[in-house]
Design an enzyme around this catalytic site. Structure first.
Site, mmCIF file in Angstrom:
data_model
loop_
_atom_site.group_PDB
_atom_site.id
_atom_site.type_symbol
_atom_site.label_atom_id
_atom_site.label_comp_id
_atom_site.label_asym_id
_atom_site.label_seq_id
_atom_site.Cartn_x
_atom_site.Cartn_y
_atom_site.Cartn_z
ATOM 1 N N HIS A 266 0.822 -1.205 0.000
ATOM 2 C CA HIS A 266 0.000 0.000 0.000
ATOM 3 C C HIS A 266 0.860 1.260 0.000
ATOM 4 C CE1 HIS A 266 -4.108 -1.693 1.033
ATOM 5 N NE2 HIS A 266 -3.313 -2.755 1.092
ATOM 6 N N GLU A 268 0.432 3.835 1.843
ATOM 7 C CA GLU A 268 0.698 4.226 3.232
ATOM 8 C C GLU A 268 1.881 3.450 3.805
ATOM 9 O OE1 GLU A 268 -3.884 3.870 2.860
ATOM 10 O OE2 GLU A 268 -2.101 3.159 1.828
#
Length: 290
Positions: A266, A268
């Protein structure tokens, strides 16, 4: 603040300028000599193409005109008075627009409308001036030159506008209502707030994504300073997802299916890995565009 208006013939530039002048305290600035941005092959009755004088007798509330001999004089004038509100329609080609866009107080607004509606507006203008309106075909030819001429086509300027307005109504009241909702005079349009700024950076980071499923970008911030950025895709040293590196994404698995086989990380996660524990600390903020 200086607002520049561009658009096609009878798209509504002058109606917008008049609204800004009468309702939001703007003043008109323009160049005296306009011969340089007319098309060389305009017909003899080019006077029909000239916009209504928004400082005319029908508009007693309009402010005093500020006219300048050249672009440098105009820019110097409004730059020294950047806290005041100015509007101009004298933007005719890319080099001129580049000069305006260098000023942080400048906002370009493009205006467009259906060609059939613009032709009707143009015909009404001709009748008010006791001139015979052109046929639709002739107007379309004028319009094509005005918008798509290689050197000064207005369509190319519209692509660079910060605000694009579609004036598709024949009602002046509807146009005024739309302008009231847009609030073009809002200073936030010139300089984004911090949240908007960092979200735009996150969206920019997403353009580097190599995941076949979706693009996601992330920005980590502490005390309004960027710590790291991240985007989703396969881990470093593995083949990119869009080059076949993640079998699950390349098989086109549906949402929630085969997640345990997905190799992509991801956005993030990538931003956190890039920053590391020591740089994140208390008070950090994560901006993500999904």
């Amino acid at each position: 603040m200086l607002i520049g208006l561009c658009g096609g013939i009878c798209a509504g530039k002058h109606a917008i300028a008049e609204y800004l002048i009468q309702h939001q305290g703007f003043q008109l600035v323009e160049l005296r000599n306009k011969s340089y941005h007319r098309l060389a092959d305009d017909p003899d009755d080019d006077r029909r193409l000239q916009a209504p004088d928004i400082r005319g007798q029908d508009n007693p509330q309009s402010s005093e005109l500020r006219a300048f001999e050249d672009l440098d004089s105009l820019l110097d004038f409004v730059t020294k008075r950047w806290k005041e509100r100015w509007v101009t329609m004298d933007i005719w080609e890319a080099a001129t627009l580049d000069r305006f866009l260098q000023r942080p107080s400048f906002l370009l607004v493009s205006v467009d409308a259906p060609v059939s509606l613009r032709w009707k507006r143009f015909a009404d203008r001709c009748r008010r001036r006791q001139l015979d309106p052109p046929a639709l075909e002739k107007f379309v030819l004028w319009n094509d030159r005005h918008l798509y001429d290689r050197d000064i086509g207005r369509a190319y300027l519209a692509d660079r506008a910060q605000v694009r307005l579609f004036n598709s109504s024949s009602s002046l009241e509807e146009l005024h209502a739309a302008l009231g909702g847009l609030n073009l005079a809002d200073d936030q349009r010139l300089r984004p707030g911090w949240d908007q700024y960092f979200m735009q950076l996150a969206s920019l980071a997403a353009q580097r994504s190599n995941c076949m499923k979706r693009r996601v970008g992330c920005v980590l911030v502490r005390e309004r300073r960027v710590i790291s950025t991240g985007y989703n895709g396969t881990p470093r040293h593995l083949t990119n997802c869009n080059e076949g590196g993640c079998p699950r994404c390349n098989r086109g698995e549906g949402g929630g299916a085969g997640l345990s086989t997905c190799l992509c990380i991801h956005a993030e996660e990538n931003a956190l890995l890039e920053a590391g524990r020591e740089r994140i600390r208390e008070g950090s903020v994560l901006y993500c565009d999904t």
